[in-house]
Design a protein around this motif. Sequence first.
Motif, PDB file in Angstrom:
ATOM      1  N   ASP A  42       0.868  -1.331  -0.099  1.00 53.06           N
ATOM      2  CA  ASP A  42       0.108  -0.066  -0.071  1.00 53.06           C
ATOM      3  C   ASP A  42       0.875   1.191   0.038  1.00 53.06           C
ATOM      4  O   ASP A  42       0.630   2.224  -0.646  1.00 53.06           O
ATOM      5  CB  ASP A  42      -1.094  -0.102   1.288  1.00 53.06           C
ATOM      6  CG  ASP A  42      -1.957  -1.039   1.045  1.00 53.06           C
ATOM      7  OD1 ASP A  42      -2.275  -1.498  -0.155  1.00 53.06           O
ATOM      8  OD2 ASP A  42      -2.871  -1.281   2.306  1.00 53.06           O
ATOM      9  N   ASN A  97      -2.792  -0.207  -8.450  1.00 50.22           N
ATOM     10  CA  ASN A  97      -3.510  -1.042  -7.567  1.00 50.22           C
ATOM     11  C   ASN A  97      -2.800  -2.059  -6.451  1.00 50.22           C
ATOM     12  O   ASN A  97      -1.988  -2.677  -6.928  1.00 50.22           O
ATOM     13  CB  ASN A  97      -4.356  -2.050  -8.448  1.00 50.22           C
ATOM     14  CG  ASN A  97      -5.403  -3.116  -7.624  1.00 50.22           C
ATOM     15  OD1 ASN A  97      -5.041  -3.490  -6.609  1.00 50.22           O
ATOM     16  ND2 ASN A  97      -6.282  -3.081  -8.179  1.00 50.22           N
ATOM     17  N   ASP A 144      -3.301  -4.222  -4.647  1.00 55.30           N
ATOM     18  CA  ASP A 144      -3.505  -5.934  -4.496  1.00 55.30           C
ATOM     19  C   ASP A 144      -2.901  -6.560  -5.838  1.00 55.30           C
ATOM     20  O   ASP A 144      -2.022  -7.641  -5.662  1.00 55.30           O
ATOM     21  CB  ASP A 144      -5.067  -6.233  -4.622  1.00 55.30           C
ATOM     22  CG  ASP A 144      -5.753  -5.848  -3.406  1.00 55.30           C
ATOM     23  OD1 ASP A 144      -5.042  -5.813  -2.393  1.00 55.30           O
ATOM     24  OD2 ASP A 144      -7.071  -5.666  -3.282  1.00 55.30           O
ATOM     25  N   THR A 145      -2.846  -5.831  -7.069  1.00 53.89           N
ATOM     26  CA  THR A 145      -2.148  -6.241  -8.043  1.00 53.89           C
ATOM     27  C   THR A 145      -0.786  -6.434  -7.768  1.00 53.89           C
ATOM     28  O   THR A 145       0.048  -7.171  -8.077  1.00 53.89           O
ATOM     29  CB  THR A 145      -2.444  -5.308  -9.235  1.00 53.89           C
ATOM     30  OG1 THR A 145      -4.052  -5.327  -9.521  1.00 53.89           O
ATOM     31  CG2 THR A 145      -1.707  -5.818 -10.598  1.00 53.89           C
ATOM     32  N   ALA A 184       0.807  -6.338  -4.701  1.00 54.64           N
ATOM     33  CA  ALA A 184       1.349  -7.344  -3.935  1.00 54.64           C
ATOM     34  C   ALA A 184       1.324  -8.722  -4.514  1.00 54.64           C
ATOM     35  O   ALA A 184       2.090  -9.611  -4.103  1.00 54.64           O
ATOM     36  CB  ALA A 184       0.066  -7.306  -2.670  1.00 54.64           C
ATOM     37  N   HIS A 185       0.352  -9.092  -5.188  1.00 56.93           N
ATOM     38  CA  HIS A 185       0.357 -10.309  -6.029  1.00 56.93           C
ATOM     39  C   HIS A 185       1.628 -10.527  -6.874  1.00 56.93           C
ATOM     40  O   HIS A 185       2.284 -11.616  -6.828  1.00 56.93           O
ATOM     41  CB  HIS A 185      -1.144 -10.705  -6.883  1.00 56.93           C
ATOM     42  CG  HIS A 185      -2.283 -10.716  -6.014  1.00 56.93           C
ATOM     43  ND1 HIS A 185      -2.361 -11.771  -5.112  1.00 56.93           N
ATOM     44  CD2 HIS A 185      -3.320 -10.156  -6.155  1.00 56.93           C
ATOM     45  CE1 HIS A 185      -3.589 -11.753  -4.597  1.00 56.93           C
ATOM     46  NE2 HIS A 185      -4.209 -10.851  -5.123  1.00 56.93           N
TER      47      HIS A 185
END
Length: 236
Positions: A121, A215, A217-218, A220-221
């Motif tokens: 984040d 993003n 989440d994108t 982090a993945h």
Amino acid sequence: MTTGGLSRARGAAGNQSFIRDAMKSYILERGLKAGDPLPNEQDLMAQLGVGRHPLREAMKALQAVGIIEIRHGYGTYVGEVNLQSLEDGLAFRMSQSMAGDLRDVQNVLEVRQAIEVGLADDVVRHFKEHGYDALEPIVERMEAKAADGQYFPDEDWAFHQALYEPLGNALVIDLLSVFWRTFAQVDARLPGARYTPADAAAWHRDLLNALQSANPDTYAHSMKRHFNGIHTRLGE
């Protein structure tokens, strides 16, 4: 009796823990910074009520972790605490682990992954506001070296350093550098097939693309996929 923040020992002349704690309290209570002078040996012996040998042994222990710095012929000063003792300990444990189940190697990798994924984040927020110019040239150098079949450890660290330095948390950089260096020391001896330079360059290009998506989440993945690739070095 208290003299300058150092409490006189009562029946604890040889108590190493007491001396170390007294010295740390002296530094903290006065708000001393790295490079500030500390009392000389004779004064410390008198103020603490301890002998020369236990005092010197305690001071050596404090110097080993960077709390104090002994400059022979000049005196004793507040040290600049670093993570060298942590790095030395981890490197030794990981070398031991190489002869066993590789658990400590895996643990170091998992801690590094937890930090880098956990900061997704903050990293995305920063680069969304300030742009990605610092990262693109690094990835391009990775890709150029990969095209020649070369690995690129310097660019690898430079990329991850560039991700976190702007966040202003020096401890994050210090910890990650310790984990990065200790892993690098055993990397060549790990049992799993080594990923190719092209694989490594592709992971970092994917990280940059994910970061530019803004993003978390994108991103982090993508970071997790990067570490999944590194885990292949453990034969997983």
